[in-house]
Scaffold this motif. Structure first.
Motif, PDB file in Angstrom:
ATOM      1  N   THR A 147       0.942  -1.235  -0.181  1.00  0.00           N
ATOM      2  CA  THR A 147      -0.252  -0.488  -0.352  1.00  0.00           C
ATOM      3  C   THR A 147       1.190   1.229   0.049  1.00  0.00           C
ATOM      4  N   LEU A 148       1.797   1.151   1.006  1.00  0.00           N
ATOM      5  CA  LEU A 148       2.761   2.026   0.307  1.00  0.00           C
ATOM      6  C   LEU A 148       3.356   2.718  -0.861  1.00  0.00           C
ATOM      7  N   GLN A 149       3.850   1.555  -1.669  1.00  0.00           N
ATOM      8  CA  GLN A 149       4.345   1.458  -2.581  1.00  0.00           C
ATOM      9  C   GLN A 149       2.885   2.526  -4.568  1.00  0.00           C
ATOM     10  N   ILE A 150       2.043   1.680  -3.679  1.00  0.00           N
ATOM     11  CA  ILE A 150       1.176   2.473  -4.264  1.00  0.00           C
ATOM     12  C   ILE A 150       0.999   3.545  -4.011  1.00  0.00           C
ATOM     13  N   VAL A 151       0.848   4.284  -2.781  1.00  0.00           N
ATOM     14  CA  VAL A 151       0.328   5.810  -2.702  1.00  0.00           C
ATOM     15  C   VAL A 151       1.635   6.494  -3.008  1.00  0.00           C
ATOM     16  N   LEU A 152       3.099   6.064  -3.066  1.00  0.00           N
ATOM     17  CA  LEU A 152       3.532   7.332  -3.320  1.00  0.00           C
ATOM     18  C   LEU A 152       3.885   6.604  -4.897  1.00  0.00           C
ATOM     19  N   GLY A 153       4.022   5.525  -5.581  1.00  0.00           N
ATOM     20  CA  GLY A 153       3.438   6.228  -7.272  1.00  0.00           C
ATOM     21  C   GLY A 153       2.585   6.518  -7.582  1.00  0.00           C
ATOM     22  N   PHE A 154       1.412   6.438  -7.424  1.00  0.00           N
ATOM     23  CA  PHE A 154       0.241   6.930  -7.519  1.00  0.00           C
ATOM     24  C   PHE A 154       0.192   8.546  -7.010  1.00  0.00           C
ATOM     25  N   SER A 155       0.309   8.743  -6.472  1.00  0.00           N
ATOM     26  CA  SER A 155       0.518  10.505  -5.678  1.00  0.00           C
ATOM     27  C   SER A 155       1.329  11.456  -5.995  1.00  0.00           C
ATOM     28  N   GLY A 156       2.262  10.353  -6.774  1.00  0.00           N
ATOM     29  CA  GLY A 156       3.960  11.444  -7.655  1.00  0.00           C
ATOM     30  C   GLY A 156       4.589  11.581  -6.455  1.00  0.00           C
ATOM     31  N   LEU A 157       4.467  11.522  -5.729  1.00  0.00           N
ATOM     32  CA  LEU A 157       5.238  11.806  -4.401  1.00  0.00           C
ATOM     33  C   LEU A 157       7.044  11.529  -4.016  1.00  0.00           C
ATOM     34  N   TRP A 158       6.763   9.897  -5.146  1.00  0.00           N
ATOM     35  CA  TRP A 158       8.183   9.928  -5.294  1.00  0.00           C
ATOM     36  C   TRP A 158       9.051  10.410  -6.422  1.00  0.00           C
ATOM     37  N   ARG A 159       8.283  10.996  -6.866  1.00  0.00           N
ATOM     38  CA  ARG A 159       9.445  12.227  -7.612  1.00  0.00           C
ATOM     39  C   ARG A 159      10.347  12.908  -7.211  1.00  0.00           C
ATOM     40  N   ASN A 160       9.862  13.115  -6.089  1.00  0.00           N
ATOM     41  CA  ASN A 160      10.223  14.121  -5.515  1.00  0.00           C
ATOM     42  C   ASN A 160      11.964  14.041  -4.798  1.00  0.00           C
ATOM     43  N   VAL A 161      11.350  12.218  -4.536  1.00  0.00           N
ATOM     44  CA  VAL A 161      12.440  11.535  -3.954  1.00  0.00           C
ATOM     45  C   VAL A 161      13.894  11.440  -4.813  1.00  0.00           C
ATOM     46  N   THR A 162      13.335  10.809  -6.499  1.00  0.00           N
ATOM     47  CA  THR A 162      13.698  10.301  -7.184  1.00  0.00           C
ATOM     48  C   THR A 162      14.697  11.708  -7.435  1.00  0.00           C
TER      49      THR A 162
END
Length: 314
Positions: free
Chosen positions: A145-160
Motif C-alpha cells: 500500500t505504501l508503494q501504491i500511494v507513493l507511486g500514484f500520488s507522484g510523491l516518489w518523483r520528489n525523492v528520485t
C-alpha cells in the motif's frame, strides 16, 4: 538577405540501434524469433528458479513448514512471478525484466518469523507455519500500500531527484552483503558440485565463444542451460554411483539429486489463490519493518529501471 525565415536545418536522425551497439543482436523493435525467444525465456526461468527456491528453502523450515508447505510456497512464487512478468511486459513501462522474489524483504520476514507470539504454536508446526504466513501477508499488504500511494500520488518523483549512483549503490550493496550467507555457503555445502557449476558456466559463456567461432552466439546466450544440464547429469551420476551412500545426512541432503523432497510433495497441477493460508493478520511493528524494506525495494527498482532505460536509449 531575402525576406522570410531561414530554412530550418534538418535535425539529425538517430542511428539504428545496431549501429549504436554493434554487439547487440536484438533490440526492442527487433525481437528474436519465437524458437530462440522460448529458449531464452526458459533460461530466464532457470535463473530465477534458484532465487525462487532459495528463499522458501531458507524461510519455510523456520516457520514450521515441511516439504509440502515448501513446495506450495515455491509454486505460489513461480505463479505470481510469471503473472507479474506477463502484466508488466504488456502494460506500463514494459521493461525487459523478469519479476521474482526479492531478497530485500528477507530480513524483515525473518524478524516476523522469530516473533515471540508464534512460540505458542511450537507443538503444531503446520499451524505455526500458517499463522506466520498470515502475519507476513498482512505486513506485505501494508508495505505494498505504501508503494501504491507513493507511486500514484507522484510523491516518489520528489525523492528520485536526490537519488544518484553515489547514494543508491551503498544502500543496495549493504542489503546484498547482508544476504551473502544465503548464497555461497550453500554452494560450499557441496563444493564438488557447486564449484564445477561456477567453473563450467564461466568457461561456456566467456571462453568457449572465442574458441568455437561458429557457435559463438549459442554458447554465450545459452550458457546457463548448458551448464545446468551438464552439472545435473554429473550430480545424478554421483548419486546413482553411490558416491554419497556413506556420507553424512547433511551432505546427502545438499549433494544428492533425490533428497530434495519437493517433487514428491508438490502436486502436478495447482493454481494458487489469494489468502490460501487464511486471512492475513496485522501487527504495527511488523508492518513498519516491512515498509522499510519496501522503501529499499523502491530505491532499488528505481535505480535499476534508470539503468535499463539508459542502456536502451543510449
Amino acid at each position: 538577405m531575402a525576406g522570410g525565415a531561414a530554412p530550418k536545418a534538418d535535425e539529425p536522425l538517430p542511428h539504428p540501434a545496431k549501429d549504436q551497439l554493434p554487439s547487440i543482436s536484438y533490440c526492442i523493435t527487433s525481437p528474436p524469433p519465437w524458437p530462440e525467444a522460448i529458449l531464452l525465456g526458459f533460461q530466464h526461468y532457470i535463473v530465477m528458479l534458484g532465487t525462487t527456491v532459495l528463499i522458501p528453502t531458507s524461510l519455510v523450515p523456520q516457520m514450521g513448514g515441511g516439504n509440502e508447505e515448501k513446495a506450495k510456497v515455491i509454486q505460489t512464487l513461480l505463479f505470481v512471478a510469471g503473472l507479474n512478468t506477463l502484466l508488466q511486459s504488456l502494460f506500463g513501462t514494459r521493461l525487459p525484466a523478469v519479476m521474482g522474489g526479492s531478497y530485500t524483504f528477507v530480513p524483515s520476514t525473518i524478524s516476523i518469523i522469530l516473533a515471540g507470539r508464534f512460540s505458542n504454536y511450537s507443538g503444531d508446526p503446520v499451524e505455526k507455519f500458517k499463522r506466520t504466513m498470515r502475519a507476513i501477508q498482512g505486513s506485505l499488504i501494508v508495505a505494498s500500500t505504501l508503494q501504491i500511494v507513493l507511486g500514484f500520488s507522484g510523491l516518489w518523483r520528489n525523492v528520485t531527484r536526490f537519488l544518484s549512483p553515489l547514494s543508491v549503490v551503498p544502500l543496495i550493496s549493504l542489503v546484498g552483503f547482508g544476504l551473502y550467507e544465503f548464497g555461497f555457503p550453500g554452494v560450499a555445502k557441496c563444493v564438488e558440485i557447486g564449484l564445477p557449476q561456477l567453473v563450467i558456466i564461466v568457461f561456456i559463456s566467456q571462453y568457449l565463444p572465442h574458441v568455437i567461432k561458429r557457435g559463438k552466439n549459442i554458447f554465450d546466450r545459452f550458457a546457463v542451460i548448458f551448464s545446468v544440464v551438464i552439472v545435473w547429469i554429473y550430480a545424478h551420476l554421483l548419486t546413482v554411483g553411490g558416491a554419497y551412500n556413506d556420507a553424512a545426512p547433511k551432505t546427502q541432503a545438499s549433494c544428492r539429486t533425490d533428497r530434495a523432497g519437493l517433487i514428491d510433495a508438490a502436486p502436478w497441477i495447482r493454481v494458487p489463490w489469494p489468502f490460501q493460508w487464511g486471512a492475513p493478520s496485522f501487527d504495527a511493528g511488523e508492518a513498519f519493518a516491512m515498509m522499510m524494506a519496501s522503501f529499499v525495494a523502491l530505491v532499488e527498482v528505481c535505480f535499476f529501471s534508470s539503468f535499463y532505460f539508459s542502456l536502451l536509449l543510449d
